[in-house]
Scaffold this active site. Sequence first.
Site, PDB file in Angstrom:
ATOM      1  N   SER A  36      -6.197  -0.615  10.643  1.00  0.00           N
ATOM      2  CA  SER A  36      -6.156  -1.617   9.056  1.00  0.00           C
ATOM      3  C   SER A  36      -5.078  -2.899   8.469  1.00  0.00           C
ATOM      4  O   SER A  36      -5.164  -3.138   8.108  1.00  0.00           O
ATOM      5  CB  SER A  36      -6.383  -0.455   8.578  1.00  0.00           C
ATOM      6  OG  SER A  36      -5.032   0.612   8.326  1.00  0.00           O
ATOM      7  N   ILE A  37      -4.862  -3.119   9.486  1.00  0.00           N
ATOM      8  CA  ILE A  37      -3.455  -3.293   9.529  1.00  0.00           C
ATOM      9  C   ILE A  37      -3.861  -5.354  10.347  1.00  0.00           C
ATOM     10  O   ILE A  37      -3.877  -5.204  10.868  1.00  0.00           O
ATOM     11  CB  ILE A  37      -1.957  -3.221  10.090  1.00  0.00           C
ATOM     12  CG1 ILE A  37      -1.270  -1.703   9.380  1.00  0.00           C
ATOM     13  CG2 ILE A  37      -0.769  -3.877  10.088  1.00  0.00           C
ATOM     14  CD1 ILE A  37      -1.288  -1.675   7.980  1.00  0.00           C
ATOM     15  N   CYS A  64       1.334  -0.931  -0.178  1.00  0.00           N
ATOM     16  CA  CYS A  64      -0.251   0.173   0.203  1.00  0.00           C
ATOM     17  C   CYS A  64       0.155   1.514  -0.224  1.00  0.00           C
ATOM     18  O   CYS A  64       0.552   2.832  -0.719  1.00  0.00           O
ATOM     19  CB  CYS A  64      -1.100  -0.223   1.017  1.00  0.00           C
ATOM     20  SG  CYS A  64      -0.121  -0.011   2.749  1.00  0.00           S
TER      21      CYS A  64
END
Length: 307
Positions: free
Chosen positions: A163-164, A132
């Site tokens: 988000s990880i 990303c």
Amino acid sequence: MATKKIRCALIGSGNIGTDLIYKLKRSAVLEPVWMVGIDAASEGLQRARDLGLKTTAEGVDGLLPHVKADGIQIAFDATSAYVHPENSRKLNALGVLMVDLTPAAVGPLCVPPVNLREHAAKLEMNVNMISCAGQATIPIVYAVSRVQPVDYAEIVASLASKSIGPGTRANLDEFTYTTSDALVRVGGARRGKALAVINPAEPPMIMRNTINCLTDDEPQQARIIDSVLSMIEEVQQYVPGYKLVNGPVFDGRRVSVFMQVAGLGDYLPTYAGNLDIMTAAACRTAEMFAEEILAGTLQLTPVKEAA
């Protein structure tokens, strides 16, 4: 008559794989058909079933018997750098093109606005989406290096902890190596370094990226500004939330650009722009190949194993 679509499989039922379902559902040329996981109780597999996809919790081996019958031509791997080479080998042997969203970097590195056309022109059966951070920063490094030589590029990506997922956490070293390498091989810098900061703040912070380039000579400011702004517009075509926060800022031979990436909020909220830029870039890449397949200009061929 409905337009023919290229049928796809998603491998990995985590954050990235699940977000991809929504991206593919909106595509004019791609259709998500299968979702592959390893945990029958995972939320990703449940959501895939709810959205009408076929699922297996037996990994790639659970998909292989169905590839031909279901006409799968493109697979997205959102698992881990450790298992990707084996997944790719098994599916390439059946003539399935792999879009790799892990940092395995088995195939050539792809950043859509920089080198996608070049990959679509060659018959490649595996393309790697880097990371990303790579998708968010390499376009900017390239925008500077196409104006004048860049001796060193350094990027820092700040990502919301929420988000990880476990896959990305397990691959942080590969994430760093592959992204650093791509700053050179795709971004055009002579040397590159990538750093990821996982931010546990609540509420979660939006994805932020700091890009520093050290040019060989005095920066050609006007040309660099034009180049960076036009590149940002290109990325915004598939990631609308890609936004310039500040810059380009010039300090001697250093050029600094500060970006943020908001997601579309398909699966995780909009702070997870890191997911969106990855899945949107992978989708854009697969669409380019799908358009060639549908036009008859690209024939996918099974990859025979090297003796």
